[in-house]
Design a protein around this motif. Structure first.
Motif, PDB file in Angstrom:
ATOM      1  N   ARG A 146     -48.385-128.995  53.327  1.00  0.00           N
ATOM      2  CA  ARG A 146     -47.827-128.360  52.136  1.00  0.00           C
ATOM      3  C   ARG A 146     -46.598-127.519  52.500  1.00  0.00           C
ATOM      4  N   PHE A 147     -45.828-127.185  51.454  1.00  0.00           N
ATOM      5  CA  PHE A 147     -44.712-126.252  51.626  1.00  0.00           C
ATOM      6  C   PHE A 147     -45.257-124.818  51.611  1.00  0.00           C
ATOM      7  N   LEU A 148     -44.454-123.882  52.090  1.00  0.00           N
ATOM      8  CA  LEU A 148     -44.795-122.466  51.939  1.00  0.00           C
ATOM      9  C   LEU A 148     -44.656-122.108  50.468  1.00  0.00           C
ATOM     10  N   LYS A 198     -48.155-118.978  46.072  1.00  0.00           N
ATOM     11  CA  LYS A 198     -49.571-119.093  45.710  1.00  0.00           C
ATOM     12  C   LYS A 198     -50.481-118.642  46.857  1.00  0.00           C
ATOM     13  N   PHE A 199     -49.913-118.655  48.057  1.00  0.00           N
ATOM     14  CA  PHE A 199     -50.676-118.226  49.228  1.00  0.00           C
ATOM     15  C   PHE A 199     -50.090-116.896  49.707  1.00  0.00           C
ATOM     16  N   GLY A 200     -50.805-115.834  49.526  1.00  0.00           N
ATOM     17  CA  GLY A 200     -50.286-114.491  49.798  1.00  0.00           C
ATOM     18  C   GLY A 200     -49.860-114.260  51.229  1.00  0.00           C
ATOM     19  N   LEU A 229     -39.342-117.781  50.457  1.00  0.00           N
ATOM     20  CA  LEU A 229     -40.175-118.959  50.196  1.00  0.00           C
ATOM     21  C   LEU A 229     -39.418-120.135  49.575  1.00  0.00           C
ATOM     22  N   ASP A 230     -38.183-119.916  49.137  1.00  0.00           N
ATOM     23  CA  ASP A 230     -37.461-120.959  48.403  1.00  0.00           C
ATOM     24  C   ASP A 230     -36.482-121.753  49.267  1.00  0.00           C
ATOM     25  N   LEU A 231     -36.497-121.536  50.581  1.00  0.00           N
ATOM     26  CA  LEU A 231     -35.510-122.217  51.429  1.00  0.00           C
ATOM     27  C   LEU A 231     -35.695-123.733  51.394  1.00  0.00           C
ATOM     28  N   ALA A 232     -36.911-124.207  51.528  1.00  0.00           N
ATOM     29  CA  ALA A 232     -37.158-125.653  51.568  1.00  0.00           C
ATOM     30  C   ALA A 232     -36.687-126.329  50.280  1.00  0.00           C
TER      31      ALA A 232
END
Length: 809
Positions: free
Chosen positions: A544-546, A549-551, A530-533
Motif C-alpha cells: 500500500r501507499f503511505l 488513514k494510518f496514524g 503523505l502526498d508525495l507519491a
C-alpha cells in the motif's frame, strides 16, 4: 631580395585568385576557430594558478570506506578537521573553510533583493588567497557582524561614487531572520578562472563547537582547504594524517580516510563532486584541445594540397629562374616566404573574426574568459610564434618539391615528381575526411544520448510539475499547501525535503549487504509529506501507499529532534516506508510490514523503480518516509496542462500573503532535469558546429582540388566527348577518385570514433548502445557533402565545348 620575394608573392596571389581565396579562406576559418577553442582550453587550464601560494594549497577530500565495491569521495569534510590538523601537524601553516554560493542581499530599491555569489569563508582566507584591497581594512574583523568585503564591480554597480565602508546591509534568507552584514572593505574583482568564483567575501568567526572534531565520526561537513609549508611531501603528510586519525578515534575501524587535492586540480579533476558550483572536466579539455588542433590541421592540409597541386603551373617558372642563376636556397626562401605571407594574411583575418566572436563566446559560456589574446601579450606573442613555425613547416614540403627539380626537366614541363605529391594529396584528403566522419559520428552519439536522457521513463511523471524552491515553512506550510490545492488546475501538492535533480534524498545511512558478506549498501531516504507519491504519480507494485488513514505513517521528526533524539531514533526504526523494487531486491525484502534487520523503516509498500538522481548515477536503495509539519523543504505542485501561467499568478499572490518577506522562486521540474545535462547539451551544440566547420574546410579544399583536376584533364575530357562519352560518364569518371577517398576515410574513422564515444558513454549509468546506423548516417553525410563540393566543377568540365579545349596545344 626581400622586396623581390614580396613582388613575386603578391603577383602569384593576384594571378591565381581562386586558389588564393580558397587558401586564405580555409586558413582564416581554421585559425579563427582554433584560436577561440584554444582560448577556452588555455583558460580552463589556468584555474587557480594565479594565487601566490597555489602550489601549497590543498582541498581536504573525504573517502568513505564503508562500501568496498566503490570508492566514495566527497569534497567536504568534518568542520573540525581543519583546526585539528593545524593543531597537530606543524606542516600545516593555515586552514580555511570556504565555499561559494548565491545569496540574496538588500542592496537596492528592489524589495526582493539582489542575488549575488559570495565566497563564504573565515579570516584565514587572507593567509591563503592574495586579494588586492582597494578600500578599507578588511583583514581586521569587526565583531558582532558578519563581515562583507565587496568587489569593485559590486561597489560601482550599487554604491557608485559613495564610500561603502561601514555600511550595514541585510540578507534575505530562505529561512530564519535576516542577518546583518557590515561592509569592511573593497577588493579588486576576483578573477573568473577560479573554482571559488564570487563577487564578494562573506567572513565569519565560528564558535568553539564548530571547531571540534568528534571521535565518534559524526558531525557537520563543509568544504575546507589547508595550506602546507613549502617543501612538505604531500604523500608522507597524507599517510601521517590517516595514521593520526585512526588513533584519534580510539582504536575503532576508521570509517573515513583523507586525501589532499591541489587547488589547481579542483576545477578540472572533481568528477566525484556532483554539486560543485564551478566545475569543468579534463575530458572536455582533451576533446576541445583535440578539436582546435584538428581544425588547424585541416586548414594546413588544404594549403599543402592546393600548393602541391598548383606546383605544375610553376615548373617552367622554376626552370627559368634556375637558368638565370637562382640557387636552391633562393627558391626555397621564395616559396617559404609565400607560405608565411598566406598564413599571416589569414592570421590577420582570423584575429578580426576572433575579436568579433569573443564576447558572444563568453556569453554562451556564461562567464568571462580571463586569458585571451586581447589581454595577454605573452599569449599573443606565443600564438604569433606558433603561426610562424607552422607556416614554415607547412610551406617546406611544397618548397622542396619545386626547388629540387633540374632546370632541363622544369623547362620541358616534365611532371616526374608529381606522382609522389599526388599520393600525398590523396593521403591528406583521406585524413581530412576521416576527421570529418569521426566528428560527425561523435555528434550523432552525443545527440542520441541526450535524446535518450530527455525521453527516458524516470518512473514518475516529470511533466506539468512545478517546484517551489526550498524555504522555511515555519507553521504555515500545511495551510499554504491547502490554499494551493484550492486553485483550479492544481491536481496535487506535496512538501518534500527532496526534489528531482536535487540529489538522491535528504539523508542516507549504510547497512550490511545481505548478498555480499563484509560489504555495505547505502540507503537514501526521501522525507516528505503523505502526498508525495500521488504528486509524482509513482506506481504501486505491492502493498500500500503511505496514508493518513494510518496514524503511524507520518511522524513529526522536526519536533522530536528538538525534544528527544532517542525517541526519534526509536520511532524511525518502525516507521512505515515505501521502498522501490530495486531496493526490495537489494535488501532481500521478501515480506512487507516486517522490521528490517538493519536500517530504519518498516516497508509497507513496494513501488516501481524511479530515478531520484541524475542518469549518470546508477540506481541505489531508496526509502520514502512521511513526516508531518515539515519546517523546511520544497513544494512540488502537479498542475493540469494549459493552466501553468494562471496557476503561477495565483500561487504568487498566495505567497505574498503567507510569506511577504520572502521571494517566490520556482522552477518547472522538466527544466530542472534538463539543466542537469547542460554540459552535454553544450557539447552536442559545439560538436555540431565543429562538424560543420571541419566538413566545410574539407570541402573547400576538395573544391580546389576538383577545379585543378578538371583543368589538368580538360583535353582528356575533350577527346572523350569527341569519341562519344556522355556527360554522366565523364562526371562519374571525375568524381570516382574523390568518392573512393571518402569511402576509405569512413573505414579509417569509424572504429576510432566508435572506441572514443563508447568510452565517453561509460560515464553514464544509463546510456544508448551505438549501432552501425550511426556510422552509416555519418558516412552518408560525408559522401553527399563531398559530392556536392566537387559536382559543380566536374559537371562544368563535362559539359564544356570540346572544340575550345582541343583548339591548341
Amino acid at each position: 631580395m626581400i622586396r623581390n620575394y614580396i613582388k613575386i608573392a603578391f603577383r602569384n596571389l593576384q594571378r591565381n585568385r581562386l586558389y588564393s581565396f580558397i587558401n586564405i579562406a580555409g586558413l582564416t576559418i581554421g585559425m579563427a576557430a582554433c584560436l577561440l577553442v584554444a582560448t577556452v582550453v588555455i583558460d580552463d587550464l589556468s584555474y587557480d594558478k594565479q594565487w601566490k601560494n597555489a602550489a601549497n594549497i590543498y582541498r581536504i577530500i573525504t573517502i568513505d570506506n564503508s562500501n568496498k565495491n566503490a570508492v566514495d569521495k566527497s569534497s567536504s569534510s568534518f568542520t573540525g578537521l581543519g583546526p585539528s590538523l593545524k593543531a597537530n601537524f606543524p606542516q600545516v601553516s593555515s586552514y580555511c573553510r570556504m565555499n561559494s554560493h548565491e545569496s540574496r542581499f538588500k542592496l537596492g530599491a528592489d524589495k526582493d533583493g539582489i542575488k549575488i555569489t559570495g565566497l563564504f569563508a573565515e579570516q584565514s582566507v587572507w593567509d591563503m588567497l592574495d586579494f588586492t584591497v582597494v578600500l578599507g581594512n578588511p583583514k581586521t574583523h569587526v565583531a558582532g557582524y558578519k563581515n562583507l568585503v565587496i568587489t569593485e564591480k559590486i561597489s560601482n554597480q550599487y554604491f557608485g561614487n559613495a564610500d561603502p565602508i561601514g555600511k550595514t546591509i541585510y540578507d534575505i534568507p530562505e529561512y530564519g531572520k535576516p542577518a546583518a552584514y557590515i561592509i569592511t572593505g573593497v577588493i579588486k574583482d576576483i578573477p573568473s578562472n577560479t573554482n571559488l568564483r564570487a563577487d564578494m567575501l562573506v567572513l565569519d568567526d565560528h564558535n568553539a563547537e564548530y571547531n571540534q572534531l568528534n571521535k565518534g565520526e559524526f558531525g557537520s561537513f563543509t568544504q575546507q582547504y589547508i595550506m602546507l609549508k613549502p617543501g612538505t611531501s604531500v604523500a608522507a603528510f597524507t599517510n601521517n594524517v590517516n595514521n593520526w586519525y585512526k588513533q584519534f578515534i580510539q582504536g575503532k575501524k576508521a570509517g573515513f580516510t583523507y586525501e589532499f587535492q591541489p587547488i589547481t586540480d579542483v576545477y578540472l579533476k572533481s568528477d566525484f563532486a556532483a554539486y560543485q558550483r564551478v566545475q569543468g572536466k579534463m575530458s572536455n579539455v582533451y576533446i576541445f584541445g583535440g578539436v582546435a588542433i584538428l581544425l588547424l590541421l585541416i586548414a594546413c592540409i588544404n594549403f599543402i594540397n592546393l600548393t602541391t597541386a598548383r606546383a605544375l603551373k610553376r615548373i617552367a617558372e622554376v626552370g627559368i629562374r634556375k637558368v638565370l642563376g637562382a640557387g636552391k636556397a633562393d627558391l626555397v626562401a621564395q616559396f617559404l616566404f609565400e607560405s608565411i605571407m598566406f598564413f599571416f594574411i589569414a592570421f590577420a583575418f582570423g584575429i578580426f573574426i576572433y575579436s568579433v566572436l569573443l564576447k558572444p563566446l563568453e556569453s554562451y559560456l556564461g562567464y568571462t574568459l580571463t586569458l585571451t589574446l586581447a589581454n595577454n601579450i605573452t599569449m599573443f606573442s606565443a600564438i604569433c610564434g606558433v603561426v610562424l613555425l607552422i607556416s614554415l613547416l607547412v610551406g617546406l614540403y611544397p618548397a622542396l618539391l619545386l626547388s629540387g627539380r633540374l632546370p632541363v626537366s622544369s623547362l620541358k614541363g616534365s611532371t616526374g615528381t608529381q606522382s609522389g605529391s599526388g599520393v600525398l594529396r590523396k593521403v591528406l584528403v583521406v585524413m581530412q575526411f576521416s576527421i570529418s566522419v569521426a566528428v560527425l559520428i561523435c555528434t550523432i552519439v552525443v545527440q542520441k544520448q541526450l535524446s535518450f536522457i530527455n525521453n527516458k521513463d524516470l518512473g514518475y511523471d516529470k511533466n506539468n510539475l512545478l517546484r517551489i524552491d526550498e524555504t522555511s515553512w515555519g507553521t504555515k506550510g500545511d495551510a499554504f499547501k491547502q490554499e494551493v490545492l484550492k486553485i483550479t488546475g492544481v491536481q496535487n501538492a506535496s512538501i518534500s525535503t527532496w526534489y528531482p535533480s536535487g540529489g538522491g534524498g535528504s539523508m542516507s545511512t549504510m547497512v550490511d549487504d545481505p548478498h555480499q558478506k563484509n560489504s555495505k549498501l547505502k540507503i537514501t531516504y526521501i522525507k516528505a509529506d503523505l502526498d508525495l507519491a500521488a504528486t509524482l504519480k509513482l506506481q504501486l507494485q505491492k502493498g500500500r501507499f503511505l496514508s493518513s488513514k494510518f496514524g503511524s505513517d507520518a511522524i513529526n521528526a522536526d519536533s522530536l529532534m528538538e525534544k528527544d533524539m532517542a525517541k526519534l531514533e526509536e520511532a524511525q526504526k518502525v516507521q512505515p516506508v515505501l521502498v522501490t523494487a530495486y531496493t526490495a531486491n537489494a535488501l532481500d525484502i521478501k515480506e512487507l510490514n516486517k522490521k528490517l534487520i538493519s536500517g530504519s523503516g518498516l516497508p509497507v509498500g513496494i513501488i516501481k523503480d524511479f530515478n531520484n538522481e541524475s542518469l549518470k548515477i546508477a540506481m541505489s536503495p531508496t526509502f520514502i518516509m512521511a513526516g508531518t509539519k515539515l519546517n523546511y523543504g520544497s513544494m512540488l505542485v502537479r498542475v493540469s496542462p494549459g493552466t501553468e501561467k494562471q496557476i503561477l499568478t495565483q500561487i504568487n499572490e498566495l505567497w505574498k500573503r503567507f510569506f511577504p518577506d520572502k521571494v517566490f522562486e520556482y522552477g518547472w521540474v522538466n527544466d530542472l532535469l534538463q539543466n542537469q545535462y547542460k554540459t552535454e547539451l553544450k557539447l552536442q551544440q559545439l560538436f555540431t558546429l565543429f562538424s560543420f566547420l571541419i566538413a566545410f574546410l574539407a570541402c573547400i579544399g576538395l573544391l580546389g582540388l576538383a577545379t585543378f583536376t578538371a583543368e589538368q584533364r580538360i583535353k582528356e575530357i575533350g577527346i572523350r566527348k569527341v569519341l562519344g562519352a556522355s556527360v554522366t560518364s565523364i562526371t562519374t569518371l571525375l568524381t570516382s577518385d574523390f568518392v573512393k577517398l571518402v569511402l576509405i576515410a569512413i573505414v579509417v574513422a569509424s572504429p576510432l570514433a566508435w572506441l572514443g564515444m563508447n568510452k565517453w558513454l561509460q560515464t553514464y549509468a544509463y546510456r544508448i548502445k551505438p549501432d552501425i546506423s550511426f556510422v552509416l548516417i555519418a558516412g552518408l553525410i560525408a559522401l553527399v557533402t563531398a559530392l556536392v563540393a566537387v559536382s559543380y566543377q566536374t559537371i562544368k568540365a563535362a559539359i564544356a565545348n570540346p572544340a575550345k579545349s582541343l583548339r591548341s596545344e
